[in-house]
Design an enzyme around this catalytic site. Structure first.
Site, PDB file in Angstrom:
ATOM      1  N   GLY A  10       0.833  -1.197   0.000  1.00 19.53           N
ATOM      2  CA  GLY A  10       0.000   0.000   0.000  1.00 19.53           C
ATOM      3  C   GLY A  10       0.864   1.241   0.000  1.00 19.53           C
ATOM      4  O   GLY A  10       2.022   1.225  -0.439  1.00 19.53           O
ATOM      5  N   ILE A  24       2.388   2.898   2.395  1.00 17.40           N
ATOM      6  CA  ILE A  24       3.631   2.832   3.165  1.00 17.40           C
ATOM      7  C   ILE A  24       4.634   1.932   2.469  1.00 17.40           C
ATOM      8  O   ILE A  24       5.813   2.292   2.322  1.00 17.40           O
ATOM      9  CB  ILE A  24       3.369   2.333   4.598  1.00 17.40           C
ATOM     10  N   SER A  79       2.071  -8.552  -2.487  1.00 14.47           N
ATOM     11  CA  SER A  79       0.790  -8.007  -2.053  1.00 14.47           C
ATOM     12  C   SER A  79      -0.287  -9.037  -2.312  1.00 14.47           C
ATOM     13  O   SER A  79      -0.325  -9.654  -3.383  1.00 14.47           O
ATOM     14  CB  SER A  79       0.471  -6.714  -2.811  1.00 14.47           C
ATOM     15  N   ARG A  80      -1.169  -9.233  -1.328  1.00 16.13           N
ATOM     16  CA  ARG A  80      -2.257 -10.188  -1.517  1.00 16.13           C
ATOM     17  C   ARG A  80      -3.238  -9.725  -2.590  1.00 16.13           C
ATOM     18  O   ARG A  80      -3.965 -10.531  -3.174  1.00 16.13           O
ATOM     19  CB  ARG A  80      -3.001 -10.397  -0.192  1.00 16.13           C
ATOM     20  N   THR A 108       6.911  -2.509  11.110  1.00 17.43           N
ATOM     21  CA  THR A 108       6.258  -1.274  11.539  1.00 17.43           C
ATOM     22  C   THR A 108       4.756  -1.377  11.326  1.00 17.43           C
ATOM     23  O   THR A 108       4.062  -0.358  11.315  1.00 17.43           O
ATOM     24  CB  THR A 108       6.812  -0.051  10.768  1.00 17.43           C
ATOM     25  N   ARG A 156       1.933  -4.260  12.645  1.00 16.84           N
ATOM     26  CA  ARG A 156       1.330  -4.625  13.918  1.00 16.84           C
ATOM     27  C   ARG A 156       2.101  -5.818  14.480  1.00 16.84           C
ATOM     28  O   ARG A 156       2.539  -6.691  13.732  1.00 16.84           O
ATOM     29  CB  ARG A 156      -0.152  -4.990  13.756  1.00 16.84           C
ATOM     30  N   GLU A 201       1.320  -4.167  23.887  1.00 18.80           N
ATOM     31  CA  GLU A 201       1.583  -2.728  23.894  1.00 18.80           C
ATOM     32  C   GLU A 201       0.583  -2.039  24.817  1.00 18.80           C
ATOM     33  O   GLU A 201      -0.618  -2.342  24.745  1.00 18.80           O
ATOM     34  CB  GLU A 201       1.448  -2.142  22.480  1.00 18.80           C
ATOM     35  N   HIS A 207       6.344   1.911  19.212  1.00 16.21           N
ATOM     36  CA  HIS A 207       5.249   2.207  18.285  1.00 16.21           C
ATOM     37  C   HIS A 207       5.183   3.707  17.969  1.00 16.21           C
ATOM     38  O   HIS A 207       4.194   4.390  18.256  1.00 16.21           O
ATOM     39  CB  HIS A 207       3.911   1.739  18.845  1.00 16.21           C
ATOM     40  N   ILE A 208       6.234   4.194  17.325  1.00 19.39           N
ATOM     41  CA  ILE A 208       6.338   5.626  17.020  1.00 19.39           C
ATOM     42  C   ILE A 208       6.429   5.887  15.521  1.00 19.39           C
ATOM     43  O   ILE A 208       6.944   6.915  15.088  1.00 19.39           O
ATOM     44  CB  ILE A 208       7.552   6.259  17.742  1.00 19.39           C
ATOM     45  N   GLY A 209       5.889   4.956  14.712  1.00 12.83           N
ATOM     46  CA  GLY A 209       6.006   5.101  13.260  1.00 12.83           C
ATOM     47  C   GLY A 209       5.509   6.428  12.720  1.00 12.83           C
ATOM     48  O   GLY A 209       6.087   6.991  11.797  1.00 12.83           O
TER      49      GLY A 209
END
Length: 338
Positions: free
Chosen positions: A157, A159, A178-179, A242, A244, A273, A293-295
């Site tokens: 996608g 990102i 990619s699916r 980055t 989940r 988290e 988790h600071i993407g």
């Protein structure tokens, strides 16, 4: 009577909450941080909208606590794995998120993790700060090359494509899986406009020096990278996540790092988290670069996320379609929620 909107945090970056508060009665939880579920449910009673974060649970209990007045739940997040989509659909509630606005920022962080893990920059920094740099050591802190390496991107996608462009700039050979897109051929096929070639997942895992994950968490992607996939990677490979935490089988990854099945990992996300005062063994592994988790954590991006989340609420409450409803969610509320 003025419409009422609950925000699950009293303060958020940017002016989105101020703009929202100028148009509706804004209900804010007391104190900083994430409120307890019982507090949130009490505050939600009778609201027309809820603005929340990606780590908030949007379940049937919260939707029922709000009641039939609720029309929209707007996440200041790209991910929406904490949403009970069926419960929202059953109640005619629109669910929105903030795709696109954090793509470049998250891609920057993915590349930062890639560089840190591949070149072992974290342990080198720790060595210096620990007073261990006493002399030049030709064999000290040796990492692996990034320039000219093969970068495999799982999930293509916004990102994933942004990461591909960065890889192209580093002179990397870039592959992606990619699916939603069939492989275009062999790894020798001409690359697309981002410098990447579509391949199947086994080919990507076997060919890549770095594997970077950019898929949403869903039943189809939970533990997408497990023991078998890690064994299929090169022993010199680096895994970057980055997306989940649940996309990776963390026990299998820790075992792979202990055994030398792969070289290193850069992780911005984890199954648990926040992690609290006791980091997991995976986060403490010397070949892991862990981040909390600071993407999307830049001032402008977080402000943009909150602003879009506010705009989605204002659109829906104003009788217009939401700008960015999550896939599968109607952009307008059902008029006769069950």
């Amino acid at each position: 009577m003025a419409q009422r909107v609950l925000t699950t945090r009293p303060m958020l970056p940017g002016d989105g909450l101020d703009r929202l508060g100028a148009a509706v009665d804004l209900v804010r939880p007391p104190g900083p941080g994430k409120p307890a579920p019982e507090t949130l449910h009490e505050l939600a009673a009778g609201v027309d909208g809820i603005l929340c974060l990606g780590n908030d649970s949007v379940d049937a209990a919260l939707l029922d606590a709000a009641g039939p007045s609720l029309k929209v739940v707007s996440l200041a997040s790209m991910g929406f794995d904490g949403v009970d989509q069926q419960a929202a659909a059953d109640r005619g509630v629109v669910i929105t998120h903030t795709p696109g606005v954090l793509a470049e920022t998250t891609a920057d962080l993915a590349f930062g993790l890639l560089l840190m893990a591949r070149r072992r920059l974290g342990t080198a920094r720790d060595s210096l700060l620990g007073g261990e740099w006493q002399a030049f050591d030709m064999g000290g802190h040796l990492g692996l090359d990034v320039y000219g390496a093969t970068l495999g991107i799982v999930g293509y996608g916004a990102i994933g494509q942004a990461v591909a462009r960065r890889g192209k700039g580093f002179g990397m050979r870039v592959l992606h899986h990619s699916r939603s897109t069939a492989p275009s051929g062999t790894p020798d096929t001409a690359p697309d406009e981002n410098g990447s070639v579509a391949v199947d997942l086994p080919t990507l895992l076997a060919e890549s020096d770095i594997v970077s994950l950019h898929v949403p968490l869903s039943p189809a992607t939970r533990n997408l990278i497990g023991a078998a996939e890690l064994r299929a990677m090169k022993p010199t490979a680096t895994l970057v996540n980055t997306a989940r935490g649940g996309v990776v089988d963390e026990d299998a990854l820790l075992e792979a790092l202990h055994a030398g099945t792969i070289h290193s990992a850069g992780l911005d996300v984890f199954a648990r988290e926040p992690m609290g005062p006791e980091p997991t063994p995976l986060a403490r592994h010397p070949h892991v670069v862990p981040l909390p988790h600071i993407g999307s954590a830049t001032e402008s991006t977080r402000a943009h996320m909150v602003g879009l989340a506010a705009d989605n609420i204002l659109d829906v409450l104003g009788g217009n379609p939401a700008r960015t409803a999550i896939p599968g969610s109607s952009p307008v509320p059902r008029k006769d929620p069950a």
